[in-house]
Design a protein around this motif. Structure first.
Motif, short mmCIF file in Angstrom:
data_model
loop_
_atom_site.label_atom_id
_atom_site.label_comp_id
_atom_site.label_asym_id
_atom_site.label_seq_id
_atom_site.Cartn_x
_atom_site.Cartn_y
_atom_site.Cartn_z
N MET A 169 -8.75 3.87 5.72
CA MET A 169 -9.26 5.14 5.69
C MET A 169 -10.32 5.08 4.24
O MET A 169 -11.39 5.85 4.48
CB MET A 169 -8.24 6.20 5.39
CG MET A 169 -7.56 6.36 6.59
SD MET A 169 -6.17 7.78 6.61
CE MET A 169 -7.22 9.15 6.11
N ASP A 170 -10.19 4.18 3.33
CA ASP A 170 -10.90 4.07 2.36
C ASP A 170 -12.23 3.38 2.55
O ASP A 170 -12.97 3.22 1.60
CB ASP A 170 -10.30 3.80 1.00
CG ASP A 170 -9.23 4.71 0.51
OD1 ASP A 170 -9.48 5.91 0.84
OD2 ASP A 170 -8.15 4.41 -0.23
N GLY A 171 -12.22 2.57 3.64
CA GLY A 171 -13.28 1.96 4.07
C GLY A 171 -13.02 0.48 3.83
O GLY A 171 -14.01 -0.33 3.85
N ALA A 172 -11.81 0.09 3.66
CA ALA A 172 -11.71 -1.30 3.44
C ALA A 172 -11.56 -2.32 4.70
O ALA A 172 -11.14 -1.81 5.70
CB ALA A 172 -10.31 -1.48 2.57
N THR A 173 -12.06 -3.40 4.83
CA THR A 173 -12.24 -4.23 5.72
C THR A 173 -10.85 -5.05 5.90
O THR A 173 -10.15 -4.94 4.80
CB THR A 173 -13.26 -5.32 5.68
OG1 THR A 173 -12.98 -6.10 4.54
CG2 THR A 173 -14.69 -4.55 5.60
N GLU A 174 -10.53 -5.70 6.95
CA GLU A 174 -9.25 -6.57 7.11
C GLU A 174 -9.13 -7.51 6.19
O GLU A 174 -8.18 -7.72 5.33
CB GLU A 174 -9.30 -6.85 8.55
CG GLU A 174 -8.80 -6.11 9.46
CD GLU A 174 -7.64 -5.12 9.25
OE1 GLU A 174 -6.67 -5.74 8.84
OE2 GLU A 174 -7.69 -3.98 9.73
N GLY A 175 -10.32 -7.97 5.89
CA GLY A 175 -10.23 -9.21 4.79
C GLY A 175 -9.94 -8.73 3.52
O GLY A 175 -9.17 -9.36 2.47
N GLN A 176 -10.57 -7.76 3.26
CA GLN A 176 -10.28 -6.95 1.71
C GLN A 176 -8.84 -6.41 1.81
O GLN A 176 -8.16 -6.48 0.37
CB GLN A 176 -11.28 -5.73 1.38
CG GLN A 176 -12.69 -6.13 1.35
CD GLN A 176 -13.61 -5.19 1.20
OE1 GLN A 176 -13.48 -4.04 1.95
NE2 GLN A 176 -14.79 -5.10 0.53
N ILE A 177 -8.22 -5.96 2.73
CA ILE A 177 -6.93 -5.66 2.83
C ILE A 177 -6.03 -6.67 2.43
O ILE A 177 -5.07 -6.55 1.63
CB ILE A 177 -6.35 -5.04 4.13
CG1 ILE A 177 -7.21 -3.51 4.61
CG2 ILE A 177 -5.07 -4.51 4.16
CD1 ILE A 177 -7.15 -2.81 5.73
N TYR A 178 -6.16 -7.59 2.99
CA TYR A 178 -5.40 -8.99 2.88
C TYR A 178 -5.57 -9.50 1.49
O TYR A 178 -4.83 -9.82 0.81
CB TYR A 178 -5.37 -9.91 3.90
CG TYR A 178 -4.72 -10.01 5.25
CD1 TYR A 178 -3.63 -10.36 5.03
CD2 TYR A 178 -5.35 -9.36 6.27
CE1 TYR A 178 -2.75 -10.23 6.34
CE2 TYR A 178 -4.62 -9.04 7.42
CZ TYR A 178 -3.20 -9.42 7.55
OH TYR A 178 -2.51 -9.43 8.69
N ARG A 179 -6.65 -9.47 0.86
CA ARG A 179 -7.24 -9.98 -0.05
C ARG A 179 -6.86 -9.33 -1.43
O ARG A 179 -6.32 -9.85 -2.34
CB ARG A 179 -8.38 -10.44 -0.25
CG ARG A 179 -9.06 -11.40 -1.69
CD ARG A 179 -10.38 -11.67 -1.47
NE ARG A 179 -11.57 -10.55 -1.32
CZ ARG A 179 -12.11 -10.03 -0.43
NH1 ARG A 179 -11.95 -10.66 0.77
NH2 ARG A 179 -12.77 -9.07 -0.49
#
Length: 325
Positions: free
Chosen positions: A226-236
């Motif tokens: 919801m804050d606009g994070a991509t899947e890669g950013q979520i994992y990283r």
């Protein structure tokens, strides 16, 4: 006056059960100690007692069949660290530990993320990855010895395509950096041992990371999306930091296995030509039980104990502090 005596009698009546209850608690503690005491005695004798005995033998002159407990100081340790074979063992252990731990973490984490995507047949794949853990290192060593043998298995397949065999019979050190009598670099033959060890222990890392991923709430990921994070950013930036305690635990356990590895290498390659796959565990076994150099073998065992303690003790201290806080 009668009221006072009545209160006194009531107080005495209520105080009696309290004393009986405290006596019951004391007897409970004594029973608990009695149950634990045999384990404490056995561990004190067969673990710490034998460690102390090994340390005592390592500073003695017992390097023959007939015991000689005269004090030798650190002569056995000085001999080891000047020995070409022991230097090669330490080099091999260093590279085996680094590549083994790195591959187990990367593959375990990657497979855990893959299985966490709710794929069809997840239970089947999970059982396939867990299966090697049911085998002993001896069985794994024999199987992979056949697979990587120059005349059978994978090498036979590679030779049909004109590819030169580079597996556990290869004595090449790359890059070969000579420091004194020892060449520092990756023994190519050690790659075969690393592959076999990673194949067996990746399932353990996978189980740890799967448990860690399933313990992370989906609300955390949804909030990040919801804050606009991509899947890669979520994992990283979210998942991997939350999995850091799992990673530390995997590193400690795998380091403990790799630093005292014996059965896999002994059944798969042995010391190898020019000791390219030799490790302190194999050297200790051959020195003690085949060469009858008991003091030298005990010194190798103490060095192995200290190397394992370097990883384990700080982890235990920080874990106790975390529990206490």
């Amino acid at each position: 006056m009668s009221n006072l005596s009545t209160n006194t009698n009531a107080t005495s009546k209520t105080s009696t059960p309290i004393k009986e209850k405290s006596k019951f608690r004391i007897s409970d503690k004594m029973v608990a100690v009695a149950f634990v005491l045999p384990s404490i005695i056995l561990i004190s004798i067969f673990v710490y007692g034998f460690i102390g005995w090994t340390g005592y033998v390592s500073v003695s002159n017992w390097n023959q069949i007939v015991p000689d407990f005269s004090f030798a100081g650190f002569a056995n340790y000085a001999y080891l660290f000047n020995d070409f074979r022991f230097q090669a063992d330490m080099r091999n252990t260093l590279f085996f530990t680094a590549f083994f731990i790195g591959a187990v973490i990367v593959m375990g984490q990657g497979l855990a993320i893959l299985l966490d995507q709710q794929l069809k047949g997840e239970s089947l794949f999970r059982n396939i990855f867990f299966f090697p853990m049911a085998l002993s290192f001896v069985v794994t060593g024999v199987v992979w010895q056949w697979l990587l043998n120059p005349s059978t298995g994978v090498n036979l397949f590679l030779e049909r395509f004109g590819m030169e065999s580079m597996w556990y019979t290869n004595t090449t050190i790359f890059p070969a950096i000579a420091i004194g009598k020892i060449e520092f670099g990756l023994p190519l033959a050690m790659i075969a041992v690393v592959i076999a060890a990673v194949w067996q222990m990746t399932g353990f890392s996978l189980a740890m990371y799967i448990a860690g991923l399933r313990g992370i709430s989906d609300d955390v990921r949804e909030a990040a999306r919801m804050d606009g994070a991509t899947e890669g950013q979520i994992y990283r930036k979210i998942i991997f930091p939350l999995l850091r305690p799992i990673t530390v635990s995997v590193i400690i356990i795998m380091a403990h296995i790799s630093l005292k590895i014996f059965d896999l290498i002994y059944s798969m390659t042995g010391p190898g030509a020019n000791f390219v796959t030799d490790v302190p565990g194999v050297y200790m076994f051959e020195t003690t039980f085949r060469g009858n150099f008991y003091a030298n073998g005990a010194a190798i065992a103490i060095v192995m104990l200290v190397s394992v303690a370097i990883f384990i003790v700080p982890y235990l201290i920080t874990s106790r502090r975390g529990v206490g806080s």
